[in-house]
Every structure is written in C-alpha cells, then in structure tokens.
Design an enzyme around this catalytic site. Sequence first.
Site, mmCIF file in Angstrom:
data_model
loop_
_atom_site.group_PDB
_atom_site.id
_atom_site.type_symbol
_atom_site.label_atom_id
_atom_site.label_comp_id
_atom_site.label_asym_id
_atom_site.label_seq_id
_atom_site.Cartn_x
_atom_site.Cartn_y
_atom_site.Cartn_z
ATOM 1 C CB CYS A 2 -0.926 0.328 1.049
ATOM 2 S SG CYS A 2 -1.714 -1.458 1.522
ATOM 3 N NE ARG A 27 4.628 1.709 -0.689
ATOM 4 C CZ ARG A 27 5.442 1.513 -0.206
ATOM 5 N NH1 ARG A 27 6.899 1.651 -1.056
ATOM 6 N NH2 ARG A 27 5.884 0.944 1.005
ATOM 7 C CD1 TRP A 84 -1.013 -5.984 -3.951
ATOM 8 C CD2 TRP A 84 -0.576 -6.835 -1.686
ATOM 9 N NE1 TRP A 84 -0.832 -7.217 -4.034
ATOM 10 C CE2 TRP A 84 -0.476 -7.633 -2.733
ATOM 11 C CE3 TRP A 84 -0.531 -6.999 -0.496
ATOM 12 C CZ2 TRP A 84 -0.091 -9.188 -2.223
ATOM 13 C CZ3 TRP A 84 0.004 -8.493 -0.064
ATOM 14 C CH2 TRP A 84 0.039 -9.323 -1.090
ATOM 15 C CG ASN A 119 2.232 0.358 3.851
ATOM 16 O OD1 ASN A 119 2.081 -0.790 3.647
ATOM 17 N ND2 ASN A 119 3.575 0.616 3.666
ATOM 18 N N GLY A 120 0.608 -1.991 6.258
ATOM 19 C CA GLY A 120 1.182 -3.030 6.962
ATOM 20 C C GLY A 120 0.108 -3.786 7.086
ATOM 21 C CD GLU A 513 13.351 -12.974 -13.561
ATOM 22 O OE1 GLU A 513 13.010 -13.694 -12.492
ATOM 23 O OE2 GLU A 513 12.924 -11.953 -14.042
ATOM 24 C CE LYS A 517 9.619 -10.847 -14.638
ATOM 25 N NZ LYS A 517 10.441 -10.966 -13.855
ATOM 26 C CD GLU A 520 6.500 -11.279 -12.298
ATOM 27 O OE1 GLU A 520 6.027 -10.903 -11.233
ATOM 28 O OE2 GLU A 520 7.746 -11.269 -12.632
ATOM 29 C CG HIS A 536 14.720 -37.503 -11.890
ATOM 30 N ND1 HIS A 536 15.030 -38.972 -11.866
ATOM 31 C CD2 HIS A 536 15.877 -36.890 -12.392
ATOM 32 C CE1 HIS A 536 16.208 -39.056 -12.041
ATOM 33 N NE2 HIS A 536 16.809 -37.852 -12.406
HETATM 34 C C1 G6P Z 1 7.858 -8.148 -5.622
HETATM 35 C C2 G6P Z 1 8.033 -7.918 -7.186
HETATM 36 C C3 G6P Z 1 9.035 -8.490 -7.678
HETATM 37 C C4 G6P Z 1 10.279 -8.264 -6.968
HETATM 38 C C5 G6P Z 1 10.110 -8.826 -5.582
HETATM 39 C C6 G6P Z 1 11.160 -8.348 -4.714
HETATM 40 O O1 G6P Z 1 7.283 -9.460 -5.735
HETATM 41 O O2 G6P Z 1 6.831 -7.857 -8.170
HETATM 42 O O3 G6P Z 1 9.331 -7.895 -8.985
HETATM 43 O O4 G6P Z 1 11.393 -9.016 -7.654
HETATM 44 O O5 G6P Z 1 9.055 -8.078 -5.030
HETATM 45 O O6 G6P Z 1 11.501 -7.127 -4.390
HETATM 46 P P1 G6P Z 1 12.829 -6.481 -4.422
HETATM 47 O O7 G6P Z 1 12.576 -5.055 -4.605
HETATM 48 O O8 G6P Z 1 13.310 -6.808 -2.855
HETATM 49 O O9 G6P Z 1 13.860 -6.647 -5.394
#
Ligand code: G6P
Length: 640
Positions: A2, A27, A84, A119-120, A513, A517, A520, A536
């Site tokens: 948030c 955020r 969020w 936020n939290g 990765e 991608k 997500e 396996h």
């Molecule tokens: C969220 C974002 C990712 C990111 C992760 C860690 O999940 O969507 O893209 O890799 O947080 O964030 P950081 O700011 O610690 O790299």
Amino acid sequence: MCGIVAAVAARNVVPVLVQGLQRLEYRGYDSCGVAVHLGAAGGDASAPGAGLQRARSTARVAELQAQVERDGLSAGTGIAHTRWATHGAPAVHNAHPHFSHGPGAQAGQRPARVALVHNGIIENHEELRAELQAKGYVFESQTDTEVIAHLVDALYDGDLFQAVRAAVARLHGAYAVAVFHKDEPQRVVGARAGSPLVLGVGRAEGGEPAPHYLASDAMALAGVTDQIVYLAEGDVVDLQLGRYWVVGQDGAALTAGQRPVKTVHAHSGAVELGPYRHYMQKEIFEQPRAIADTLEGIEGIAPELFDGQGEHATAAWRVFKDIDQVLILACGTSYYSGCTAKYWLEGIAGMPTQVEVASEYRYRSSVPNPKTLVVTISQSGETADTLAALRHAQSLGMTHTLTICNVATSAMVRECELAYITRAGVEIGVASTKAFTTQLAGLFLLTLALAQAKGRLSAEDEAQHLKAMRHLPVALQAVLALEPQLIQWAEAFAQKDNALFLGRGLHYPIALEGALKLKEISYIHAEAYPAGELKHGPLALVTSAMPVVTVAPNDALLEKLKSNMQEVRARGGVLYVLADADTHIASGEGLNVVRMPEHYGVLSPILHVVPLQLLAYHTALAKGTDVDKPRNLAKSVTVE
Ligand code: G6P
C-alpha cells in the site's frame, strides 16, 4: 504494501495527494481513496460544511482523480491511499481512508470523527476488534486497518498526537499510518514501525506557512518537495500548518540532528512512458543504458566499489579479508539473480555460497557463521521479508552485510555495512526486468572483487572480464533486435495454458526467471526445471500442448541439454530454443529456434534473460492482460 500520501497546507492539497498516489501505484492498485478535512482551509472545525469527506474507488487512481474533480473535493488537509489487499477483498467498503464515527454510530448516522490510512498488517486486530465492538464501535470493513481508526477515536481526548501515540502502542505487527481528526482541521499525525514513511518538508511561500507532507516513498513527492526526513522505527510525527515535530519510540522529541532533513532527488521525470506502450516494454529496452550506467566509471576491480553508505558503513576491504562464505537473501526476481550469482561466486571466486528465499531464512533455525558475508539483493530496498531476514542474520551475530540495491536511500542500504547501488533507474512495471540485469552486473563485479581479495583474479582475467562487461550494452542491443521472432513465439504461447522452461548450470536460474515472468503477467502456468531433472517428473506433463522453452547457450553442458531436448521431442513436445549461433541447433518440426547473436561465456545469463522477458511481454500483450499491473501483485512488497 500500500502507498500513503498526506498533507497539511494553506492551500488545496487534493492534486498533490492524487499525483502522489499515481506515483505510488507500484505499491498496490486494488483500490484507492482520498479523505480531506473540509474545515481545513479556514481552520474552523465547527464552521458549516466543515467535516470529513472521502472518495474511494476500486478502479485505478485515474478514475479516483475524475471522481474528486467531479465532486469538487478541495481542502488543505488530507490523506490518501492506494491499496494492496491483505485483510478483506478489494472492494470500496474495504478501501482506505477508513473513518470512525465514534461508538454506536456508522456512516450516515453521525459525521465522521477520525480518518486514517494504513500500510502494513496489524497482527492483533481480532483482539482489538472484539474490544472495540464491546465499546459499541461498528465495523464497516473486513480490514485490520479499521481497528486503528476506532482505537484512535476511543483514545482521543482533545489531542490527536497523544491519541495516535497511545493507539500505536497497542498495535502488534507492521504499520505506517496517517490520521486526522474532525476537531483539529490543520493537523495530520503519522507513525511508522515496520512499514516505510517519510516526511516531506515544504517551503513557506507568498506569506503562507510552509506545507508539510507524509509519503510511503520520497518519489510520491517529486516536484512537490525534495526535502525529506526518513522516519525511523517507532517514530510518531506531528504535522501542523507551518510546523512539524518528530517523537521517537521512547517518547522523547527528536532534534534536527537526530532526524536530519536530506535533499533527495526523486526521479519524477523517469516515470514518463515516452514512445512505449507499457513501462515493462520501456524497461526491457532501457537495459543497455541501465547496464552502462551501472558500470559507469569502473576502471578496475577494487573493494572500494562496495564501500558502505548507511548507518553501519564500513570499508569493504576490511570485510572481504574477514569472510570465508556468502549467504544471499532475497525474494522474487532478486532471488533468482542471487541463484545465478552462486554459480559465479563458487566457480570464479571459490567462495562457498548459499542462496535462500528471505521469508524462509527469517523463520528457520540456521547455523550462523560470523565469517559470512550476508548479501541482500533488492530492487526497492524495502521488501519486508528481505529486511527482516537481514536483521535476523545480524541478530545471529553475522554483522558483515552487503546489499545490491537499486534505491540508494532505502532501508536496505542504510542498514548494511556495504552496498552496491545499481543504476537501473526507477522501475515501474511490476514484473522486474532492468533491475534483474543490473543486479547481475553488480553481482558479477562482487564475484570479481571477492576473487581478487582471495588472490584468485589475475590482472589478465580482470581485464578480460571488464572488457566483456563493457561490451554488454552493445550485445544487449543485438538481443533486443530479436523482438520480431519472440512476437511469433508469443502468438503460439498465448493459446496455451502451461509452459515448461529448462536450463542447466548458470542458465537454470534464467529458466526460473523466464517462467516467473510468463506466469506473473500472462497468467499462464509456467514452471522451470534444471533440464537434467526432466525425466524425474515433469516429462510426464509433456504433450503437444506443452511448449518447452530451452535456454541453450554453447557451454560445457550443451550436449547434455541436447539429449534432454530429444526426450521432449520423443514425447511430441514442442521446443522453443534460445540457442547460441555456434550450437548447430536448427529449426525443424516441433523445434523453434531463436539464435542469439553471440556467445557470451560466463556473462551469458544477462543476455539470455532478455528474450524471455520479451516472450512474456508479448504473450501478455496478445492475451490483453494489464502488463504493468498484473492482477493480485504489487511492485514493492512491504508486508510479509
Ligand atoms: C515483488 C515484485 C518482484 C520483485 C520482488 C522482490 O514480488 O513484484 O518484481 O522481484 O517483489 O522485490 P525487491 O524490491 O526486494 O527486489
């Protein structure tokens, strides 16, 4: 997560609040809202029409902006929030700001008394809710936040600052809050513990008292003020027209020396989209520049590249001579850059390396070794689990800490002994791209610096590695030129429900990765495996409906990888292969090849991830998803 923005000024602050929210949408973007004190301009809370008013929306901030303009919302005191969702679905009644109308009343029955954004996560919200319900408070949302609004109301005795101090003392968990009260039109009180909050100090102009602001991130205030105070854990801040003060955890007022005002150049310009359709696309194409900026000025490998910048700053050479292993802690994409670095750190620097997801490490019993270099990797420098994992490691006596981070002013940089700041620039797209490749560049430099410290880097090797790094921006441009071929792949992927990604060695984390991608932003289920693990289990999934992406650089494992590809072909699986020019893998029936422009040795992961970013981007585009703001996710994860 948030995002919070708040302001107390002598003029209308609604445009500043809304603009701030736009910059904080990274955020969270499940819903948003703004509340103002209509008595604020004249300062008379009892004047007719004075009172609290809010606008909330489950659409994006742009829609909220239209709503506040339609409603003519205008005031000098206000708070705003982009959410969020954690507790309670993304619905208007759960959107912040939350009001308290006092015990025995709800909206419509009595004017609101308290407005609050948070936020939290409040861990003891159920207990507090029961206590407040017993006092007659009526809850209108499923959020943990609403308890704080009612708690402030219950504790209010004519002084909002004291009420907020007393209220936050009852909270367990993480919070950053901004609150105002109907009886004090020109006052906002903020507090933080576990979630970020900065104070923006405005300048007095035209005979008006100085405006002051609160925000989750200095970027929200770009163009409004660059004078920023970073609030510390447990701080409570009182904003009034033309003045502010901060009280620390122990209740003592803090001096300007204890909470200094820093000039922060937040990059408001960098958030312009320019000619691109999405920030993710822009950020993918910015990678040559981001890598060049990250490496700028590096003439040779030296420990000083990693010297600290925060409260515990130390000279890196002292640390490097004292450590004999590395522990990497990170989340999400940053975790995968750590997984890649493990291959470098062990293979080149001979440094035993462990990589662990931060949220796992922080809660398990582990065996601490004070001769460990704890490396946190984070784009934002604020990720709650990574910060908590860092503090956990420190509490176990592992004080040698280094962060690879994209935000120089972040908590991660402040709390680590050493730092390497990547210069990716502001990353807006939730799916991380340029932050990842610049992290890899920083981690490769760290590998070379540790190799040097351990006497494992000859001058010749150093020169060769640096030459290869300097050539990366040009090599990346050539990879970006492959986009039309990836668009063709994406058309096929957009029709699928599942995908497998395979890699070996250094490129296994790249496969991970690539799968992240795709899932997500296109919502296609994707998994990555080390290619040798195929037989396996995952091979059972392979049919003609399962595209299998294979990262196949011409390295020592190529022949083994080719056998794995045969295993897929024999089951009718369709292969999508990223092959180096000299691998002699050619397109054919069930085999689609994109040829990488050049073989890049140990730095090849930095190049191979780019086509996978483009594949995910174009698949999402073909599916019509919200590329920059995928459902349920957020850019900066400041709750655990
Ligand atoms: C969220 C974002 C990712 C990111 C992760 C860690 O999940 O969507 O893209 O890799 O947080 O964030 P950081 O700011 O610690 O790299």
